[in-house]
Design a protein around this motif. Structure first.
Motif, PDB file in Angstrom:
ATOM      1  N   LEU A  22       6.196  76.680  24.801  1.00 40.33           N
ATOM      2  CA  LEU A  22       7.301  75.894  25.352  1.00 40.33           C
ATOM      3  C   LEU A  22       8.614  76.659  25.238  1.00 40.33           C
ATOM      4  CD1 LEU A  22       8.498  73.196  26.449  1.00 40.33           C
ATOM      5  CD2 LEU A  22       8.733  72.493  24.045  1.00 40.33           C
ATOM      6  N   SER A  23       8.868  77.255  24.095  1.00 45.15           N
ATOM      7  CA  SER A  23      10.099  78.027  23.898  1.00 45.15           C
ATOM      8  C   SER A  23      10.187  79.157  24.913  1.00 45.15           C
ATOM      9  CB  SER A  23      10.146  78.601  22.476  1.00 45.15           C
ATOM     10  OG  SER A  23      10.165  77.577  21.511  1.00 45.15           O
ATOM     11  N   TRP A  24       9.076  79.853  25.115  1.00 42.93           N
ATOM     12  CA  TRP A  24       9.067  80.957  26.072  1.00 42.93           C
ATOM     13  C   TRP A  24       9.384  80.449  27.476  1.00 42.93           C
ATOM     14  CZ3 TRP A  24       7.082  82.594  30.572  1.00 42.93           C
ATOM     15  CH2 TRP A  24       7.165  83.958  30.867  1.00 42.93           C
ATOM     16  N   MET A  25       8.779  79.335  27.880  1.00 47.44           N
ATOM     17  CA  MET A  25       9.013  78.807  29.224  1.00 47.44           C
ATOM     18  C   MET A  25      10.464  78.386  29.417  1.00 47.44           C
ATOM     19  SD  MET A  25       5.602  76.653  30.338  1.00 47.44           S
ATOM     20  CE  MET A  25       5.317  75.755  28.812  1.00 47.44           C
ATOM     21  N   LEU A  26      11.036  77.706  28.434  1.00 45.59           N
ATOM     22  CA  LEU A  26      12.425  77.259  28.572  1.00 45.59           C
ATOM     23  C   LEU A  26      13.385  78.444  28.616  1.00 45.59           C
ATOM     24  CD1 LEU A  26      12.361  74.181  26.177  1.00 45.59           C
ATOM     25  CD2 LEU A  26      12.457  74.150  28.673  1.00 45.59           C
ATOM     26  N   ALA A  27      13.122  79.446  27.792  1.00 46.75           N
ATOM     27  CA  ALA A  27      13.978  80.636  27.826  1.00 46.75           C
ATOM     28  C   ALA A  27      13.865  81.335  29.173  1.00 46.75           C
ATOM     29  CB  ALA A  27      13.588  81.588  26.691  1.00 46.75           C
ATOM     30  N   PRO A  74      12.105  88.882  16.217  1.00 43.93           N
ATOM     31  CA  PRO A  74      13.434  88.248  16.169  1.00 43.93           C
ATOM     32  C   PRO A  74      13.982  87.878  17.534  1.00 43.93           C
ATOM     33  CG  PRO A  74      13.568  90.592  15.654  1.00 43.93           C
ATOM     34  CD  PRO A  74      12.122  90.242  15.654  1.00 43.93           C
ATOM     35  N   GLU A  75      13.504  88.527  18.602  1.00 39.85           N
ATOM     36  CA  GLU A  75      13.997  88.226  19.942  1.00 39.85           C
ATOM     37  C   GLU A  75      13.242  87.082  20.606  1.00 39.85           C
ATOM     38  OE1 GLU A  75      16.755  89.651  20.976  1.00 39.85           O
ATOM     39  OE2 GLU A  75      16.726  90.676  19.027  1.00 39.85           O
ATOM     40  N   HIS A  76      12.169  86.648  20.001  1.00 37.46           N
ATOM     41  CA  HIS A  76      11.399  85.561  20.614  1.00 37.46           C
ATOM     42  C   HIS A  76      12.195  84.262  20.512  1.00 37.46           C
ATOM     43  CE1 HIS A  76       8.109  82.837  21.624  1.00 37.46           C
ATOM     44  NE2 HIS A  76       7.389  83.890  21.975  1.00 37.46           N
ATOM     45  N   PRO A  77      12.251  83.470  21.579  1.00 41.25           N
ATOM     46  CA  PRO A  77      13.053  82.230  21.523  1.00 41.25           C
ATOM     47  C   PRO A  77      12.569  81.246  20.456  1.00 41.25           C
ATOM     48  CG  PRO A  77      11.737  82.349  23.538  1.00 41.25           C
ATOM     49  CD  PRO A  77      11.697  83.701  22.919  1.00 41.25           C
ATOM     50  N   THR A  79      11.382  82.033  17.464  1.00 44.21           N
ATOM     51  CA  THR A  79      11.998  82.521  16.222  1.00 44.21           C
ATOM     52  C   THR A  79      13.470  82.140  16.162  1.00 44.21           C
ATOM     53  OG1 THR A  79      10.484  84.403  16.105  1.00 44.21           O
ATOM     54  CG2 THR A  79      12.537  84.591  14.872  1.00 44.21           C
ATOM     55  N   GLN A  80      14.163  82.320  17.268  1.00 44.28           N
ATOM     56  CA  GLN A  80      15.592  82.026  17.289  1.00 44.28           C
ATOM     57  C   GLN A  80      15.878  80.558  17.001  1.00 44.28           C
ATOM     58  OE1 GLN A  80      16.862  83.537  21.098  1.00 44.28           O
ATOM     59  NE2 GLN A  80      16.568  85.661  20.495  1.00 44.28           N
ATOM     60  N   VAL A  81      15.054  79.665  17.547  1.00 44.44           N
ATOM     61  CA  VAL A  81      15.251  78.238  17.277  1.00 44.44           C
ATOM     62  C   VAL A  81      14.922  77.927  15.823  1.00 44.44           C
ATOM     63  CG1 VAL A  81      14.442  75.917  17.799  1.00 44.44           C
ATOM     64  CG2 VAL A  81      14.873  77.525  19.655  1.00 44.44           C
ATOM     65  N   LEU A  82      13.823  78.472  15.323  1.00 44.17           N
ATOM     66  CA  LEU A  82      13.459  78.226  13.924  1.00 44.17           C
ATOM     67  C   LEU A  82      14.572  78.666  12.980  1.00 44.17           C
ATOM     68  CD1 LEU A  82       9.716  79.393  13.943  1.00 44.17           C
ATOM     69  CD2 LEU A  82      10.536  77.044  13.758  1.00 44.17           C
ATOM     70  N   GLU A  83      15.175  79.811  13.258  1.00 42.17           N
ATOM     71  CA  GLU A  83      16.244  80.310  12.389  1.00 42.17           C
ATOM     72  C   GLU A  83      17.487  79.425  12.470  1.00 42.17           C
ATOM     73  OE1 GLU A  83      16.781  84.382  13.479  1.00 42.17           O
ATOM     74  OE2 GLU A  83      15.046  85.061  12.298  1.00 42.17           O
ATOM     75  N   ARG A  84      17.826  78.965  13.669  1.00 44.47           N
ATOM     76  CA  ARG A  84      18.993  78.088  13.813  1.00 44.47           C
ATOM     77  C   ARG A  84      18.781  76.769  13.081  1.00 44.47           C
ATOM     78  NH1 ARG A  84      19.367  78.678  20.266  1.00 44.47           N
ATOM     79  NH2 ARG A  84      19.711  80.931  20.375  1.00 44.47           N
ATOM     80  N   VAL A  85      17.597  76.212  13.222  1.00 49.77           N
ATOM     81  CA  VAL A  85      17.311  74.928  12.562  1.00 49.77           C
ATOM     82  C   VAL A  85      17.305  75.095  11.052  1.00 49.77           C
ATOM     83  CG1 VAL A  85      15.541  73.143  12.267  1.00 49.77           C
ATOM     84  CG2 VAL A  85      16.118  73.968  14.560  1.00 49.77           C
ATOM     85  N   SER A  86      16.747  76.190  10.554  1.00 52.38           N
ATOM     86  CA  SER A  86      16.766  76.446   9.110  1.00 52.38           C
ATOM     87  C   SER A  86      18.194  76.572   8.600  1.00 52.38           C
ATOM     88  CB  SER A  86      15.986  77.718   8.791  1.00 52.38           C
ATOM     89  OG  SER A  86      14.610  77.553   9.044  1.00 52.38           O
ATOM     90  N   ALA A  87      19.048  77.259   9.373  1.00 46.20           N
ATOM     91  CA  ALA A  87      20.440  77.445   8.963  1.00 46.20           C
ATOM     92  C   ALA A  87      21.201  76.127   8.966  1.00 46.20           C
ATOM     93  CB  ALA A  87      21.119  78.452   9.887  1.00 46.20           C
ATOM     94  N   GLU A  88      20.907  75.257   9.939  1.00 44.23           N
ATOM     95  CA  GLU A  88      21.658  74.008  10.077  1.00 44.23           C
ATOM     96  C   GLU A  88      21.109  72.879   9.213  1.00 44.23           C
ATOM     97  OE1 GLU A  88      21.628  73.079  14.223  1.00 44.23           O
ATOM     98  OE2 GLU A  88      22.750  74.891  14.794  1.00 44.23           O
ATOM     99  N   ASP A  89      19.784  72.832   9.049  1.00 48.90           N
ATOM    100  CA  ASP A  89      19.154  71.671   8.416  1.00 48.90           C
ATOM    101  C   ASP A  89      18.353  71.991   7.168  1.00 48.90           C
ATOM    102  OD1 ASP A  89      19.856  69.571  10.477  1.00 48.90           O
ATOM    103  OD2 ASP A  89      18.816  71.005  11.754  1.00 48.90           O
ATOM    104  N   GLY A  90      18.296  73.244   6.764  1.00 45.01           N
ATOM    105  CA  GLY A  90      17.620  73.616   5.536  1.00 45.01           C
ATOM    106  C   GLY A  90      16.306  74.331   5.793  1.00 45.01           C
TER     107      GLY A  90
END
Length: 259
Positions: A22-27, A74-77, A79-90
């Motif tokens: 899903l992440s790949w398709m949306l990106a 790291p360039e996979h969408p 991964t990018q979402v997982l990192e953002r969510v970890s940074a924002e929500d723990g």
């Protein structure tokens, strides 16, 4: 159906399969400077705490995202979402598909999410309140029938039922046929479990016969626990974006090494 809560299964191997594709398709869709619509029929609560008692009880996240996170660069969408969510929500936060969509889409894009479980819908609205997404306390297929074809017309519909009701396997074939007639340019992505019982088989045979150009991708894995009936995950995608088949093959090779 109202008894299902995805927190017990969040971040499992099926989620990794579904959410990474899903992440790949949306990106891919957002590469063009044209607005799009994202719809989801069974949204859940959007944000999950993998340290919650329910998640720890099944251990599915430990065997899923905790084990596979290194598969994606790291360039996979995803991964990018997982990192953002970890940074924002723990570090124990895991995004469901609605939250993945909100991180990858743009302000000009529209998001419509359906969830019928009252408590899950309330959690969904809370998680998605900063995003501008429209959260419908409504049957997901009713929402999709009402909105398709959506505005903007470009876009993706994710169908991800719990399959707790056996009639889902019979109904989904008809629902997808109706939605595809109404929105023939839309990407329609169906997630389904691969079951020891083979209950998914007739549905997939009917879908494959009706939609010969669709992408069908499946991965296999060991049951989450003794006696568990799900032994794999599948995605059936109408109007698959260019390059999705190759992305799916790469992912499938990773899953094959788990067996």
């Amino acid at each position: 159906m109202l008894s299902y809560q995805h927190i017990y299964h969040a971040g499992n191997l099926a989620d990794v399969h579904k959410h990474s594709l899903l992440s790949w398709m949306l990106a891919y869709l957002t590469r063009k400077d044209k607005p799009l619509t994202y719809l989801e029929t069974h949204a859940g609560r959007a944000l999950y705490d993998l340290d919650a008692e329910e998640a720890r009880k099944t251990g599915e996240a430990a065997a899923g995202i905790a084990r596979t996170r290194g598969w994606f660069g790291p360039e996979h969408p995803y991964t990018q979402v997982l990192e953002r969510v970890s940074a924002e929500d723990g570090p124990n936060a895991y995004p469901g598909s609605p939250l993945i969509a909100s991180h990858l889409l743009r302000p000009s894009d529209k998001i419509h999410l359906a969830e019928l479980h009252p408590a899950e819908h309330a959690a969904l609205e809370l998680a998605m309140s900063p995003t501008g997404a429209k959260c419908h306390l409504r049957d997901g297929f009713e929402m999709a029938f009402a909105l398709c074809p959506p505005t903007p017309r470009r876009g993706l519909l994710l169908i991800d039922p719990s399959y707790e009701i056996k009639s889902d396997y019979d109904d989904i074939f008809r629902h997808i046929a109706k939605l595809h007639r109404a929105w023939n340019v839309g990407i329609i992505a169906l997630w389904y479990p691969i079951l020891k019982s083979g209950a998914h088989g007739p549905m997939l045979e009917a879908l494959s016969a009706q939609h010969k150009d669709a992408l069908r991708h499946e991965v296999r894995f060991a049951p989450a626990r003794p006696g568990h009936g799900m032994v794999g995950s599948g995605m059936f995608v109408l109007n698959p974006p260019y390059g999705l088949a190759e992305e799916a093959r790469r992912l499938g090779a990773r899953y094959a090494k788990l067996l």
